[in-house]
Design a protein around this motif. Structure first.
Motif, PDB file in Angstrom:
ATOM      1  N   TYR A 234       0.842  -1.202   0.000  1.00 14.88           N
ATOM      2  CA  TYR A 234       0.000   0.000   0.000  1.00 14.88           C
ATOM      3  C   TYR A 234       0.877   1.252   0.000  1.00 14.88           C
ATOM      4  CZ  TYR A 234      -3.721  -3.224   1.374  1.00 14.88           C
ATOM      5  OH  TYR A 234      -4.628  -4.258   1.407  1.00 14.88           O
ATOM      6  N   ALA A 249      -6.846   7.641   8.006  1.00 14.53           N
ATOM      7  CA  ALA A 249      -7.450   6.799   6.973  1.00 14.53           C
ATOM      8  C   ALA A 249      -8.363   7.613   6.065  1.00 14.53           C
ATOM      9  CB  ALA A 249      -8.229   5.654   7.623  1.00 14.53           C
ATOM     10  N   ALA A 253      -7.082   8.145   2.224  1.00 14.65           N
ATOM     11  CA  ALA A 253      -7.869   7.569   1.130  1.00 14.65           C
ATOM     12  C   ALA A 253      -8.502   8.652   0.267  1.00 14.65           C
ATOM     13  CB  ALA A 253      -8.942   6.647   1.700  1.00 14.65           C
ATOM     14  N   THR A 259      -4.807   3.050   0.982  1.00 14.88           N
ATOM     15  CA  THR A 259      -4.726   3.113   2.442  1.00 14.88           C
ATOM     16  C   THR A 259      -5.385   1.898   3.081  1.00 14.88           C
ATOM     17  OG1 THR A 259      -4.795   5.532   2.352  1.00 14.88           O
ATOM     18  CG2 THR A 259      -5.322   4.504   4.471  1.00 14.88           C
ATOM     19  N   ALA A 300     -14.350   6.670   5.968  1.00 18.38           N
ATOM     20  CA  ALA A 300     -13.123   6.073   5.447  1.00 18.38           C
ATOM     21  C   ALA A 300     -13.434   5.062   4.349  1.00 18.38           C
ATOM     22  CB  ALA A 300     -12.341   5.414   6.584  1.00 18.38           C
ATOM     23  N   ALA A 305     -10.770   3.382   1.762  1.00 13.64           N
ATOM     24  CA  ALA A 305      -9.800   2.809   2.699  1.00 13.64           C
ATOM     25  C   ALA A 305     -10.267   1.422   3.135  1.00 13.64           C
ATOM     26  CB  ALA A 305      -9.646   3.709   3.919  1.00 13.64           C
TER      27      ALA A 305
END
Length: 557
Positions: A234, A249, A253, A259, A300, A305
């Motif tokens: 990642y 996060a 993202a 993420t 998120a 994410a």
């Protein structure tokens, strides 16, 4: 009586106001923005609105949101929403209030789980009304009015393992229903699962699978929580799912970084256990830690994410430009950068009997799952900071008495003044300063505690005890990789440069960035950072700031 149109499949937005002009104006503005996809129903009294809700429920029509005026005759907005919750429990709720009624409305909102309040007038609606209704509708869509598939948990109240399983489900927002083995239905489920009292907790999933004494990872997998990463590399790995980790996060993202967030137990951290956070910016009527965590987690996910639950991180190392995270099961993932947001854990209460009764009447954190069982009991809260005060206010709604045991001479040094004032108004809360718990007593569960206040020692009956005494970082797994201070917290940025010298092993021709640890590309946010401000808002801010520094670091590679 409010007129109901022929049955529709469109979700309903209901507005309730005794002023016909205001009622028509709200309905007009709602219809203009939401009329194509929603049906707008308006009522001019709480009674009429309740009748309309009952009819909608009988016809199976979903109610997405209710906007109720605070000041109405016969039944004010709070009283109406209390009854409306029983009829349409999935509907999101907002209160319309005049400026003069704001304080009373905010205090009353604590009695009802209201999502927002709106000041009248709400012109222009594009700025004041529509953002609130958008949030209500979005939240409702995330939950909807679908039948809730519940996991069934069979156990014993005084089993630490059963408490751990229920706490894991609750903190991860997984619906469940608890059955005691002492109840007929619990005994029946235990027999049907082919299990005995020694196998508890027994979890029965929605497809009928029975899990005996499952681990958190097994529970997570059975509930559909994500435990395995999609990729092995990642841009950013965030370790820890509290406010700082969730902030990283969301920002990582949303700004295009691949993420993944890794959480050992449940997202939210200590903040996620708070019954109500009242000093967080943008939530004047307060927000529970669970609500804030749920919104952040969905946010998120919205930006892409990944969130991994029940994964225990045991190591971190650098392999060239990669930062590699090792899990307890031997697997690993890597990334260009890492944000450490592991937060802190409550310190153990070192007193005889406490360790043996942990999970069996003695709990660390608020343990909201225990609130219904505390009805009529004498509850003790140990600690003098905001988290302890919030717990005292929360449990006062359930317990017969709540005693706040504070080691220091007063609350003023460690607790926010708004919370102190709130505690002073609650009749069944007692504050004992200069006091400490020196022993816990009980056979299979907590039954009493011994308190020492000055030279006086006494034993008092206790149904439950919740401990909030200081915080310790869980950073032993980082020993030898990044610098830690004598307490285990992680220094960053300028604190790593001593007399003009960068930290040992530093490989870059620059000083560490403000939130960067002693290893390039490893950043620290939230409570685990040395000398951080222990507030939810600052943790979220550091999480966002860490992502900005991650971008700067990646640009150097």
């Amino acid at each position: 009586m409010t007129a109901i149109e022929p049955r529709s499949t469109k979700p309903v937005l209901m507005t309730v106001d005794d002023d016909p002009g205001v009622s028509r104006a709200v309905a007009r503005d709602l219809r203009r923005r939401y009329g194509q996809d929603h049906r707008i129903v308006r009522a001019e009294s709480g009674r009429d609105a309740l009748d309309a809700l009952r009819e909608l429920t009988l016809r199976g029509e979903p109610v997405a949101a209710i906007l109720a005026d605070y000041r109405m005759p016969e039944m004010n907005g709070i009283e109406f929403l209390e009854q409306a919750m029983d009829i349409a429990p999935h509907a999101r709720r907002a209160l319309l209030t005049a400026y003069a009624d704001t304080d009373a409305a905010i205090q009353a909102i604590n009695l009802v789980d209201v999502d927002h309040y709106l000041l009248k007038p709400w012109d222009p609606p594009e700025e004041k009304l529509y953002p609130v209704v958008d949030a209500l509708v979005e939240t409702w869509r995330a939950v909807g009015q679908r039948p809730i598939d519940e996991i069934r948990v069979v156990g014993h109240r005084w089993s630490a393992e059963c408490f751990s399983a229920r706490d894991f489900l609750a903190r991860n927002s997984v619906p469940y229903r608890y059955y005691s083995i002492d109840e007929p239905e619990g005994a029946r489920l235990l027999e049907a699962a082919g299990a005995g009292p020694d196998d508890v907790p027994v979890l029965i999933t929605t497809d009928g699978t029975a899990l005996r004494s499952p681990t958190d990872a097994q529970i997570a997998a059975a509930c559909g929580l994500t435990t395995d990463p999609v990729s092995d590399f990642y841009d950013l790995i965030v370790i820890g799912g509290g406010p700082a980790g969730l902030g990283s996060a969301v920002y990582g993202a949303s700004e295009g970084l691949r993420t993944v967030l890794v959480e050992r137990h449940a997202t939210g951290g200590q903040a996620g256990q708070s019954s109500r956070i009242e000093n967080y910016l943008g939530f004047p009527d307060g927000v529970s830690g669970a609500q804030l965590t749920d919104r952040a987690r969905r946010q998120a996910a919205k930006f892409g994410a990944e969130v991994l639950t029940a994964r225990d991180v045991v190591g971190l190392e650098a392999r060239g430009s990669a930062r590699v995270v090792r899990f307890g099961d031997g697997s690993e993932i890597a990334a260009h950068s890492v944000v450490l947001a592991t937060g802190v854990s409550y310190r153990s209460l070192e007193a005889p009997g406490v360790a043996d009764l942990t999970g069996r009447g003695v709990f660390y954190g608020s343990a909201a799952t225990e609130a219904p069982a505390c009805r009529g009991e004498d509850v003790y809260i140990v600690g003098g900071a905001n988290s302890a005060g919030q717990a005292a206010v929360f449990f006062a709604k359930h317990a017969a008495t709540v005693t706040l045991v504070v080691r220091g001479p007063s609350l003023e040094a460690s607790m926010s003044s708004y919370l102190i004032k709130q505690i002073e108004t609650i009749d069944n809360i007692t504050v004992r300063t200069g006091c400490q718990v020196v022993e816990a007593h009980g056979d299979d569960h907590l039954q009493s505690v011994t308190l020492r206040q000055g030279e006086t020692t006494e034993s008092v009956k206790a149904g439950s005890m919740f401990v909030f005494i200081g915080a310790a970082p869980r950073t032993e797994w980082l020993d030898g990789f990044v610098q830690r201070d004598e307490r285990g917290f992680i220094p960053t940025g300028p604190d790593l440069v001593v007399e003009g010298k960068r930290p040992p092993g530093w490989t870059l021709d620059r000083d560490p960035y403000h939130l960067e640890a002693s290893v390039p590309g490893v950043f620290v946010a939230g409570d685990v950072r040395a000398d951080s401000v222990k507030r939810v808002a600052s943790a979220v801010g550091e999480g966002a700031m860490a992502v900005t520094l991650v971008h700067r670091y990646l640009a150097e590679q």
